[in-house]
Design an enzyme around this catalytic site. Structure first.
Site, mmCIF file in Angstrom:
data_model
loop_
_atom_site.group_PDB
_atom_site.id
_atom_site.type_symbol
_atom_site.label_atom_id
_atom_site.label_comp_id
_atom_site.label_asym_id
_atom_site.label_seq_id
_atom_site.Cartn_x
_atom_site.Cartn_y
_atom_site.Cartn_z
ATOM 1 N N CYS A 1 0.627 -1.116 -0.206
ATOM 2 C CA CYS A 1 -0.024 -0.017 0.056
ATOM 3 C C CYS A 1 0.753 1.187 0.015
ATOM 4 O O CYS A 1 0.507 2.149 0.846
ATOM 5 C CB CYS A 1 -0.926 -0.101 1.374
ATOM 6 S SG CYS A 1 -1.957 -1.463 1.081
ATOM 7 N N LEU B 1 6.239 -2.375 -4.134
ATOM 8 C CA LEU B 1 7.094 -2.658 -2.774
ATOM 9 C C LEU B 1 8.585 -2.054 -2.986
ATOM 10 O O LEU B 1 8.825 -1.664 -4.215
ATOM 11 C CB LEU B 1 7.093 -3.997 -2.579
ATOM 12 C CG LEU B 1 5.834 -4.941 -2.555
ATOM 13 C CD1 LEU B 1 6.279 -6.329 -2.460
ATOM 14 C CD2 LEU B 1 5.376 -4.404 -1.062
ATOM 15 N N LYS C 1 9.254 1.200 -10.732
ATOM 16 C CA LYS C 1 10.532 1.574 -10.862
ATOM 17 C C LYS C 1 11.420 1.764 -9.576
ATOM 18 O O LYS C 1 10.754 2.289 -9.069
ATOM 19 C CB LYS C 1 10.751 2.176 -11.876
ATOM 20 C CG LYS C 1 9.969 3.621 -12.283
ATOM 21 C CD LYS C 1 9.812 4.496 -11.405
ATOM 22 C CE LYS C 1 11.044 5.302 -10.801
ATOM 23 N NZ LYS C 1 10.705 6.322 -9.658
#
Lengths: 360, 360
Positions: free
Chosen positions: A13, A78, A101
């Site tokens: 998130c 992440l 990225k």
């Protein structure tokens, strides 16, 4: 089944996930069905904070998203150090991978991800949104037209923002165990991509880091630059930093024309943006002005660039899922080249600005 | 006598002299009274080609201008290799010196010129026109305002034009015996000046040439770049070339603001020009746009920048001539710093891109 949207799950998130969650909703061929976090509460909170439909399933931990049978594809925002684990896990579960990225900490890690995607016949794409803006296409037309642009000579790409004290102390992008590439991985990624884009993805032969990079106490780059060189005399410079005011400009100069775009990564406005292009300019008599002066080219888009990215990714996933097509190799190849150059910049910084040869 | 204009002679009928002849006519405190060339016919031709008043005196050779008792000041657009000879000769005859850039082939030569000017109490100024545009002043206000610009972090300056085959074969700027500094002396001069200007003329500590400079067969630079570094972390890059389309852009980035000017050397239009400035920009929610977006600042000028340059030079000459003031030291100091950095770039190019320390 051709009207059924590709069903996305989000793993993590992060703040950027809010933007991509909206992009998935906006994309006509995609739908967000699940949000995964380390805790179910965080996943619920994300769904509520972003006003996602009540049908969106909160899941925890991340594996629950990969195990969910209705999820076709995952978006993975992440920290970079976790990319290889979770992108590979996703591919092994047959989930298509839209990866934030920088794609990985180094090309060896990215190669593990790409191999897993290939072996499991899932689509891979990195989340470099500006690639998908219609402006990018329009600029491409101009700089590949030899009559108005000539041959490419040089690219100058700058991406900086002034991080506040909290960012510089606590953001994952300054932590060696999370995003060890720092400013190079975060904003430098865009510079490198823009340079490769302008060079039709032809890798440079040599990369030389500029002197004077700035690192934090943990050795993470907060600011750096590099020069890229091609055997035929083309060159490029990049400058990326967390320590200078927001700037996202790319200048591409050919023998017969020049392009300047001041906001190539995140356009000033969502629906309308522009760039400056000039061809065959000289001076007025007595050199008191330009003739012609550069033109401003405006580009309108109904769908924001990130939604167009999701749309393109979902289109490719749909071709694989419904028509048995092979994954599109263009996107992973572009990611890999960007990563290769990024690795070379890092290596040159680390070896005292010695030139690093790129072996594609 | 306060209304009598400063009387100029021109030494050498270079193309750029046409522009400066007009600038002298436009300047309210200057008048062009003599044009000197190697032959009287060339001087006459220049007067007629440029529709100068019939009272303009054609003179030959150059000494005749320096010996003319009515000439207060000379504009010297000769090839760089001749600057030391003719600027020194002018100073010794008590003529004030407006010298075309680059000022000299190296700082040692420039020092000879500046010493002659000091000893003979004549004003020295180099002919870097954009310094005198009111836009430059306006930009200066913004980048020295800490509330909207913060501290300077980096400058990126590009000046290029695509020289044609005739230029690349025959122009004085590619000839080792005339303008041996090539693109560095011609267009690189402007880049260096812009970087020093943004840095309030504080010299960098280190200069490192970028890899990949291009030279012609005679060893004259057609294209090169460099990085400049200050001890407090400020940095700058410059890129100058005769081999890429016309570009004259400067980007100045501070911690709190950023300036971009796409035409800093020769504005697109004579009477009206602009730049882009942004302060404290962040992103809109979800990072879908900038907030605020950069503003376009327009600047109007009645008098072109080269006429304002002549006006300022003539003002200083008048103060010396009529009020017994000393020559203004600011302009020769700026010239010298520009030359010092240029020499360092050249040295770094010649020694294989090794860093060169600047000793002011």
């Amino acid at each position: 089944m051709s009207t059924s949207p590709i069903r996305f799950g989000i793993i993590g998130c992060a703040e950027i996930a809010c933007k991509v969650a909206r992009a998935i909703s906006l994309s006509p061929n995609a739908t967000l069905i699940a949000v995964g976090s380390r805790s179910i509460d965080k996943a619920r909170q994300f769904i509520s904070d972003n006003a996602l439909p009540a049908s969106t399933i909160p899941l925890a931990p991340y594996d629950a998203v990969l195990d969910h049978p209705s999820v076709d594809a995952v978006y993975v925002p992440l920290p970079t150090s976790l990319h290889v684990t979770w992108a590979v896990a996703a591919a092994k579960k047959g989930k298509h991978v839209l990866l934030e990225k920088p794609t990985a900490l180094c090309v060896e890690e990215l190669d593990v991800i790409l191999q897993a995607c290939r072996e499991n016949r899932v689509q891979f794409m990195d989340s470099t949104m500006w690639m998908h803006h219609p402006r990018t296409e329009k600029m491409r037309e101009l700089i590949t037209d030899p009559t108005c642009f000539g041959e490419l000579k040089t690219v100058d790409s700058i991406c900086t923002f002034s991080a506040d004290e909290d960012f510089l102390q606590n953001d994952i992008r300054v932590k060696p165990d999370l995003d060890a590439l720092g400013a190079l991985g975060d904003v430098g990624w865009y510079c490198i991509r823009s340079i490769l884009w302008a060079n039709l993805y032809q890798l440079p032969k040599t990369v030389v880091a500029l002197s004077g990079p700035i690192k934090n106490n943990a050795g993470v780059l907060l600011s750096c630059g590099a020069q890229l060189l091609w055997p035929d005399g083309r060159s490029a410079t990049l400058n990326c930093s967390f320590l200078a005011h927001l700037t996202m400009q790319m200048t591409v100069i050919g023998t017969k024309g020049a392009l300047h775009v001041p906001d190539f990564i995140t356009p000033y406005e969502e629906g309308k943006c522009s760039f400056r292009f000039v061809s065959d300019a000289g001076f007025t008599e007595l050199v008191t002005g330009w003739d012609p002066v550069p033109s401003k080219h405006e580009v309108i888009t109904d769908l924001p660039q990130e939604a167009r990215m999701v749309q393109e990714f979902a289109r490719l996933v749909k071709l694989i899922k419904e028509e048995g097509k092979e994954p599109e190799t263009k996107w992973p190849e572009i990611s890999r080249k960007t990563q290769l150059v990024m690795d070379a910049v890092k290596k040159s910084v680390d070896n005292g600005f010695e030139p690093v040869e790129i072996i594609g």
